[in-house]
Design an enzyme around this catalytic site. Structure first.
Site, short mmCIF file in Angstrom:
data_model
loop_
_atom_site.label_atom_id
_atom_site.label_comp_id
_atom_site.label_asym_id
_atom_site.label_seq_id
_atom_site.Cartn_x
_atom_site.Cartn_y
_atom_site.Cartn_z
N ALA A 66 0.83 -0.95 0.10
CA ALA A 66 0.02 0.09 -0.02
C ALA A 66 0.98 1.38 -0.05
O ALA A 66 2.02 1.10 0.55
CB ALA A 66 -1.13 -0.04 1.34
N GLY A 111 0.67 -5.09 0.75
CA GLY A 111 -0.59 -4.95 -0.01
C GLY A 111 -0.35 -5.69 -1.09
O GLY A 111 -1.31 -6.49 -1.78
N GLU A 114 -0.49 -9.22 -0.12
CA GLU A 114 -2.14 -9.62 -0.16
C GLU A 114 -2.85 -9.83 -1.35
O GLU A 114 -3.43 -10.29 -1.55
CB GLU A 114 -2.68 -8.39 0.63
N GLU A 134 4.72 -4.88 7.09
CA GLU A 134 4.30 -3.66 7.62
C GLU A 134 4.70 -3.54 9.45
O GLU A 134 4.69 -2.49 9.72
CB GLU A 134 2.59 -4.15 7.85
#
Ligand code: CAA
Length: 260
Positions: A66, A111, A114, A134
Protein backbone atom coordinates in the site's frame (compact mmCIF):
# COMPACT_ATOMS: atom_id res chain seq x y z
CA UNK A 1 2.77 4.56 -22.19
CA UNK A 2 -0.62 5.36 -20.64
CA UNK A 3 -0.59 6.91 -17.16
CA UNK A 4 -3.83 5.13 -16.18
CA UNK A 5 -3.43 3.44 -12.76
CA UNK A 6 -4.44 0.09 -14.24
CA UNK A 7 -3.72 -1.12 -17.77
CA UNK A 8 -6.12 -3.63 -19.30
CA UNK A 9 -5.18 -5.79 -22.29
CA UNK A 10 -7.24 -8.56 -23.86
CA UNK A 11 -6.08 -11.44 -26.01
CA UNK A 12 -9.06 -13.62 -26.89
CA UNK A 13 -10.31 -15.03 -23.59
CA UNK A 14 -7.35 -13.87 -21.50
CA UNK A 15 -7.31 -10.46 -19.83
CA UNK A 16 -4.08 -9.03 -18.41
CA UNK A 17 -4.33 -6.33 -15.73
CA UNK A 18 -1.16 -4.34 -15.02
CA UNK A 19 -0.85 -2.12 -11.96
CA UNK A 20 0.75 0.95 -13.48
CA UNK A 21 2.69 3.13 -11.02
CA UNK A 22 6.23 1.95 -11.79
CA UNK A 23 7.90 5.04 -10.27
CA UNK A 24 6.35 4.12 -6.90
CA UNK A 25 7.03 0.40 -7.49
CA UNK A 26 3.28 0.04 -8.20
CA UNK A 27 2.26 0.92 -4.63
CA UNK A 28 -1.50 0.70 -4.11
CA UNK A 29 -3.30 4.01 -3.66
CA UNK A 30 -7.04 4.68 -3.90
CA UNK A 31 -6.85 5.31 -7.65
CA UNK A 32 -5.30 1.86 -8.31
CA UNK A 33 -7.71 0.08 -5.96
CA UNK A 34 -10.76 1.83 -7.41
CA UNK A 35 -9.66 1.10 -10.99
CA UNK A 36 -9.05 -2.54 -10.07
CA UNK A 37 -12.41 -2.84 -8.33
CA UNK A 38 -14.24 -1.34 -11.34
CA UNK A 39 -12.43 -3.62 -13.79
CA UNK A 40 -13.12 -6.69 -11.65
CA UNK A 41 -16.85 -5.81 -11.65
CA UNK A 42 -16.77 -5.69 -15.47
CA UNK A 43 -14.88 -9.00 -15.70
CA UNK A 44 -17.30 -10.71 -13.30
CA UNK A 45 -20.09 -10.22 -15.85
CA UNK A 46 -18.06 -11.25 -18.92
CA UNK A 47 -18.57 -14.95 -19.68
CA UNK A 48 -16.07 -14.83 -22.56
CA UNK A 49 -13.13 -14.20 -20.20
CA UNK A 50 -11.50 -17.54 -19.33
CA UNK A 51 -8.56 -16.34 -17.21
CA UNK A 52 -7.20 -13.11 -15.73
CA UNK A 53 -3.50 -12.34 -15.31
CA UNK A 54 -2.39 -9.70 -12.82
CA UNK A 55 1.07 -8.14 -12.90
CA UNK A 56 2.99 -4.92 -12.25
CA UNK A 57 4.45 -2.37 -14.68
CA UNK A 58 8.21 -1.95 -15.01
CA UNK A 59 11.19 -4.19 -14.35
CA UNK A 60 11.41 -4.10 -10.55
CA UNK A 61 8.12 -4.66 -8.90
CA UNK A 62 4.80 -6.50 -8.88
CA UNK A 63 3.38 -4.30 -6.11
CA UNK A 64 5.56 -2.98 -3.23
CA UNK A 65 2.60 -2.56 -0.87
CA UNK A 66 0.00 0.00 0.00
CA UNK A 67 1.16 3.57 -0.61
CA UNK A 68 3.10 4.57 2.51
CA UNK A 69 3.13 8.29 1.62
CA UNK A 70 -0.68 8.28 1.47
CA UNK A 71 -1.03 6.19 4.66
CA UNK A 72 1.33 8.45 6.59
CA UNK A 73 -1.33 11.21 6.41
CA UNK A 74 -4.19 9.03 7.66
CA UNK A 75 -5.92 8.81 11.01
CA UNK A 76 -7.88 5.74 12.14
CA UNK A 77 -11.07 6.76 10.28
CA UNK A 78 -9.28 7.19 6.93
CA UNK A 79 -7.26 4.02 7.54
CA UNK A 80 -10.47 2.05 8.11
CA UNK A 81 -11.92 3.42 4.84
CA UNK A 82 -8.71 2.51 3.04
CA UNK A 83 -8.66 -1.02 4.51
CA UNK A 84 -12.33 -1.47 3.59
CA UNK A 85 -11.57 -0.45 0.00
CA UNK A 86 -8.60 -2.85 -0.09
CA UNK A 87 -10.63 -5.73 1.35
CA UNK A 88 -13.61 -5.11 -0.95
CA UNK A 89 -11.32 -5.00 -3.99
CA UNK A 90 -9.39 -8.15 -3.08
CA UNK A 91 -12.56 -10.02 -2.06
CA UNK A 92 -14.12 -9.20 -5.45
CA UNK A 93 -10.94 -10.24 -7.27
CA UNK A 94 -10.81 -13.50 -5.38
CA UNK A 95 -14.53 -14.13 -6.07
CA UNK A 96 -14.19 -13.75 -9.85
CA UNK A 97 -15.70 -16.85 -11.47
CA UNK A 98 -12.68 -17.44 -13.73
CA UNK A 99 -9.15 -18.23 -12.47
CA UNK A 100 -6.95 -15.25 -11.56
CA UNK A 101 -3.20 -15.68 -11.96
CA UNK A 102 -0.56 -13.41 -10.43
CA UNK A 103 2.64 -12.96 -12.46
CA UNK A 104 4.96 -11.67 -9.72
CA UNK A 105 7.70 -9.76 -11.50
CA UNK A 106 9.67 -8.32 -8.59
CA UNK A 107 8.74 -6.87 -5.18
CA UNK A 108 5.58 -8.43 -3.80
CA UNK A 109 5.32 -6.80 -0.40
CA UNK A 110 2.59 -5.83 2.06
CA UNK A 111 -0.56 -5.03 0.07
CA UNK A 112 1.19 -6.54 -2.98
CA UNK A 113 1.65 -9.87 -1.23
CA UNK A 114 -1.98 -9.61 -0.11
CA UNK A 115 -2.99 -9.02 -3.74
CA UNK A 116 -1.15 -12.20 -4.76
CA UNK A 117 -2.93 -14.08 -1.95
CA UNK A 118 -6.29 -13.13 -3.49
CA UNK A 119 -5.24 -14.88 -6.73
CA UNK A 120 -5.82 -18.56 -7.46
CA UNK A 121 -2.34 -19.15 -8.84
CA UNK A 122 0.91 -17.27 -8.28
CA UNK A 123 3.96 -17.59 -10.54
CA UNK A 124 7.12 -15.65 -9.75
CA UNK A 125 10.17 -14.36 -11.56
CA UNK A 126 13.50 -15.35 -10.03
CA UNK A 127 14.03 -11.72 -8.88
CA UNK A 128 10.74 -11.71 -6.89
CA UNK A 129 10.76 -10.82 -3.19
CA UNK A 130 7.78 -11.61 -1.02
CA UNK A 131 6.99 -10.31 2.45
CA UNK A 132 4.61 -8.63 4.86
CA UNK A 133 6.90 -5.84 6.14
CA UNK A 134 4.16 -3.82 7.88
CA UNK A 135 5.61 -4.32 11.39
CA UNK A 136 8.69 -2.40 10.23
CA UNK A 137 6.32 0.57 9.79
CA UNK A 138 4.61 0.05 13.14
CA UNK A 139 1.60 -1.44 11.34
CA UNK A 140 0.08 -4.82 10.56
CA UNK A 141 -1.20 -6.08 7.19
CA UNK A 142 -4.47 -4.33 6.34
CA UNK A 143 -5.71 -5.99 3.16
CA UNK A 144 -6.23 -9.53 4.48
CA UNK A 145 -2.61 -10.59 5.02
CA UNK A 146 -3.04 -11.75 8.59
CA UNK A 147 -5.80 -14.10 7.40
CA UNK A 148 -5.22 -15.19 3.79
CA UNK A 149 -1.48 -15.76 4.33
CA UNK A 150 -2.10 -18.26 7.15
CA UNK A 151 -4.69 -20.06 5.04
CA UNK A 152 -2.24 -20.35 2.15
CA UNK A 153 1.03 -21.24 3.88
CA UNK A 154 -0.09 -22.33 7.36
CA UNK A 155 -0.28 -20.29 10.59
CA UNK A 156 3.34 -20.68 11.74
CA UNK A 157 4.91 -19.77 8.39
CA UNK A 158 2.53 -16.81 8.20
CA UNK A 159 3.55 -15.75 11.72
CA UNK A 160 7.22 -16.01 10.71
CA UNK A 161 6.65 -13.48 7.91
CA UNK A 162 4.10 -11.19 9.59
CA UNK A 163 5.92 -10.91 12.95
CA UNK A 164 9.43 -10.43 11.55
CA UNK A 165 8.59 -8.40 8.43
CA UNK A 166 11.38 -10.28 6.67
CA UNK A 167 11.54 -10.54 2.87
CA UNK A 168 11.99 -13.89 1.20
CA UNK A 169 13.20 -14.74 -2.29
CA UNK A 170 11.26 -16.62 -4.96
CA UNK A 171 12.70 -20.05 -4.14
CA UNK A 172 11.73 -19.80 -0.47
CA UNK A 173 8.31 -18.47 -1.51
CA UNK A 174 7.87 -21.56 -3.66
CA UNK A 175 9.07 -23.86 -0.88
CA UNK A 176 6.40 -22.54 1.52
CA UNK A 177 3.61 -22.43 -1.07
CA UNK A 178 3.41 -18.68 -1.73
CA UNK A 179 3.97 -19.33 -5.43
CA UNK A 180 3.68 -22.43 -7.61
CA UNK A 181 6.67 -22.02 -9.84
CA UNK A 182 9.65 -19.73 -10.44
CA UNK A 183 10.86 -18.68 -13.90
CA UNK A 184 13.79 -16.60 -15.17
CA UNK A 185 12.64 -12.96 -15.24
CA UNK A 186 12.46 -12.74 -19.05
CA UNK A 187 10.34 -15.88 -19.33
CA UNK A 188 7.73 -15.09 -16.68
CA UNK A 189 4.99 -13.53 -18.83
CA UNK A 190 5.36 -16.06 -21.65
CA UNK A 191 5.09 -18.94 -19.18
CA UNK A 192 2.11 -17.42 -17.39
CA UNK A 193 0.26 -16.74 -20.65
CA UNK A 194 0.89 -20.36 -21.70
CA UNK A 195 -0.62 -21.60 -18.44
CA UNK A 196 -3.58 -19.25 -18.81
CA UNK A 197 -4.13 -20.60 -22.34
CA UNK A 198 -4.06 -24.17 -21.03
CA UNK A 199 -6.80 -23.30 -18.54
CA UNK A 200 -8.72 -21.36 -21.21
CA UNK A 201 -8.81 -24.47 -23.41
CA UNK A 202 -10.54 -26.58 -20.71
CA UNK A 203 -14.30 -26.86 -20.27
CA UNK A 204 -15.23 -23.41 -18.92
CA UNK A 205 -18.22 -24.59 -16.88
CA UNK A 206 -16.00 -27.17 -15.18
CA UNK A 207 -13.18 -24.68 -14.55
CA UNK A 208 -15.63 -22.25 -12.91
CA UNK A 209 -17.18 -25.07 -10.87
CA UNK A 210 -13.78 -26.32 -9.69
CA UNK A 211 -12.77 -22.83 -8.55
CA UNK A 212 -16.11 -22.15 -6.83
CA UNK A 213 -16.22 -25.49 -5.00
CA UNK A 214 -12.64 -25.14 -3.78
CA UNK A 215 -13.28 -21.60 -2.54
CA UNK A 216 -16.54 -22.49 -0.75
CA UNK A 217 -15.04 -25.67 0.65
CA UNK A 218 -12.11 -23.95 2.34
CA UNK A 219 -14.56 -22.12 4.61
CA UNK A 220 -16.61 -25.23 5.48
CA UNK A 221 -16.17 -28.42 7.54
CA UNK A 222 -14.85 -31.30 5.37
CA UNK A 223 -18.16 -33.20 5.22
CA UNK A 224 -20.01 -30.07 4.08
CA UNK A 225 -17.26 -29.23 1.60
CA UNK A 226 -17.37 -32.73 0.14
CA UNK A 227 -21.14 -32.32 -0.25
CA UNK A 228 -20.49 -29.12 -2.28
CA UNK A 229 -18.21 -31.18 -4.51
CA UNK A 230 -20.73 -34.00 -5.03
CA UNK A 231 -23.49 -31.54 -5.96
CA UNK A 232 -21.27 -29.65 -8.42
CA UNK A 233 -19.89 -32.89 -9.90
CA UNK A 234 -23.40 -34.23 -10.46
CA UNK A 235 -24.61 -30.90 -11.86
CA UNK A 236 -21.95 -30.99 -14.58
CA UNK A 237 -23.56 -34.14 -16.02
CA UNK A 238 -26.41 -31.90 -17.21
CA UNK A 239 -24.02 -29.79 -19.31
CA UNK A 240 -23.23 -30.05 -23.00
CA UNK A 241 -19.53 -29.67 -22.21
CA UNK A 242 -19.32 -32.76 -19.97
CA UNK A 243 -21.05 -34.89 -22.62
CA UNK A 244 -18.74 -33.39 -25.24
CA UNK A 245 -15.58 -33.86 -23.14
CA UNK A 246 -16.27 -37.50 -22.32
CA UNK A 247 -17.54 -38.23 -25.85
CA UNK A 248 -14.44 -36.67 -27.38
CA UNK A 249 -12.20 -38.77 -25.14
CA UNK A 250 -13.97 -41.98 -26.18
CA UNK A 251 -13.93 -40.99 -29.87
CA UNK A 252 -10.21 -40.06 -29.60
CA UNK A 253 -10.78 -36.48 -30.84
CA UNK A 254 -10.33 -33.00 -29.34
CA UNK A 255 -13.29 -31.69 -27.37
CA UNK A 256 -15.16 -28.65 -28.67
CA UNK A 257 -16.44 -26.97 -25.51
CA UNK A 258 -19.30 -24.44 -25.81
CA UNK A 259 -19.53 -23.10 -22.25
CA UNK A 260 -22.92 -24.65 -21.63
N1 CAA B 1 4.50 3.19 -0.91
C1 CAA B 1 4.86 4.34 -1.48
N2 CAA B 1 5.98 4.49 -2.22
C2 CAA B 1 6.78 3.42 -2.36
C3 CAA B 1 6.47 2.18 -1.77
C4 CAA B 1 5.27 2.07 -1.03
N3 CAA B 1 4.86 0.91 -0.46
N4 CAA B 1 7.46 1.30 -2.06
C5 CAA B 1 8.35 1.98 -2.82
N5 CAA B 1 7.94 3.26 -3.00
C6 CAA B 1 8.60 4.32 -3.75
C7 CAA B 1 9.79 4.87 -2.98
O1 CAA B 1 9.37 5.82 -2.03
C8 CAA B 1 10.59 5.46 -4.11
O2 CAA B 1 10.02 6.69 -4.47
P1 CAA B 1 10.97 7.99 -4.82
O3 CAA B 1 11.77 7.53 -6.02
O4 CAA B 1 9.99 9.06 -5.14
O5 CAA B 1 11.81 8.22 -3.63
C9 CAA B 1 10.36 4.50 -5.26
O6 CAA B 1 9.16 3.79 -4.93
C10 CAA B 1 11.47 3.48 -5.44
O7 CAA B 1 11.67 2.86 -4.18
P2 CAA B 1 13.12 2.72 -3.49
O8 CAA B 1 13.98 3.87 -3.88
O9 CAA B 1 12.89 2.51 -2.03
O10 CAA B 1 13.64 1.39 -4.20
P3 CAA B 1 14.65 0.32 -3.60
O11 CAA B 1 14.97 -0.61 -4.72
O12 CAA B 1 15.78 0.98 -2.89
O13 CAA B 1 13.82 -0.47 -2.47
C11 CAA B 1 11.90 -1.65 -1.61
C12 CAA B 1 12.71 -1.24 -2.85
C13 CAA B 1 12.72 -2.60 -0.73
C14 CAA B 1 10.65 -2.35 -2.12
C15 CAA B 1 11.53 -0.38 -0.80
O14 CAA B 1 10.98 0.58 -1.70
C16 CAA B 1 10.53 -0.64 0.29
O15 CAA B 1 10.87 -1.16 1.32
N6 CAA B 1 9.25 -0.26 0.04
C17 CAA B 1 8.20 -0.37 1.03
C18 CAA B 1 7.72 -1.80 1.19
C19 CAA B 1 6.67 -1.88 2.27
O16 CAA B 1 6.92 -1.57 3.43
N7 CAA B 1 5.47 -2.31 1.88
C20 CAA B 1 4.36 -2.45 2.80
C21 CAA B 1 3.54 -1.19 2.80
S1 CAA B 1 2.34 -1.19 4.10
C22 CAA B 1 1.04 -2.09 3.50
O17 CAA B 1 1.08 -2.63 2.40
C23 CAA B 1 -0.15 -2.15 4.41
C24 CAA B 1 -1.22 -3.07 3.97
O18 CAA B 1 -1.18 -4.26 4.17
C25 CAA B 1 -2.41 -2.52 3.37
Amino acid sequence: MSDAPLLVARDEGIVTLTVNRPKALNALNRAVLEALRAEVATLAADRAVRAVILTGAGEKSFVAGADIAVMSEMGPREALDFAELGHATLDALSALPMPVIAAVNGFCLGGGCELSLACDLVYAADNAKFGQPEVKLGLIPGFGGTQRLARRVGPMRAADLVLSGRMIGADEAKAIGLCVEVFPRGELMGQVVERARTIAAMGPVAVRAAKAVQARGVEAPLATANAFEREAFAGLFATHDAKEGMGAFLARRDAAFEDR
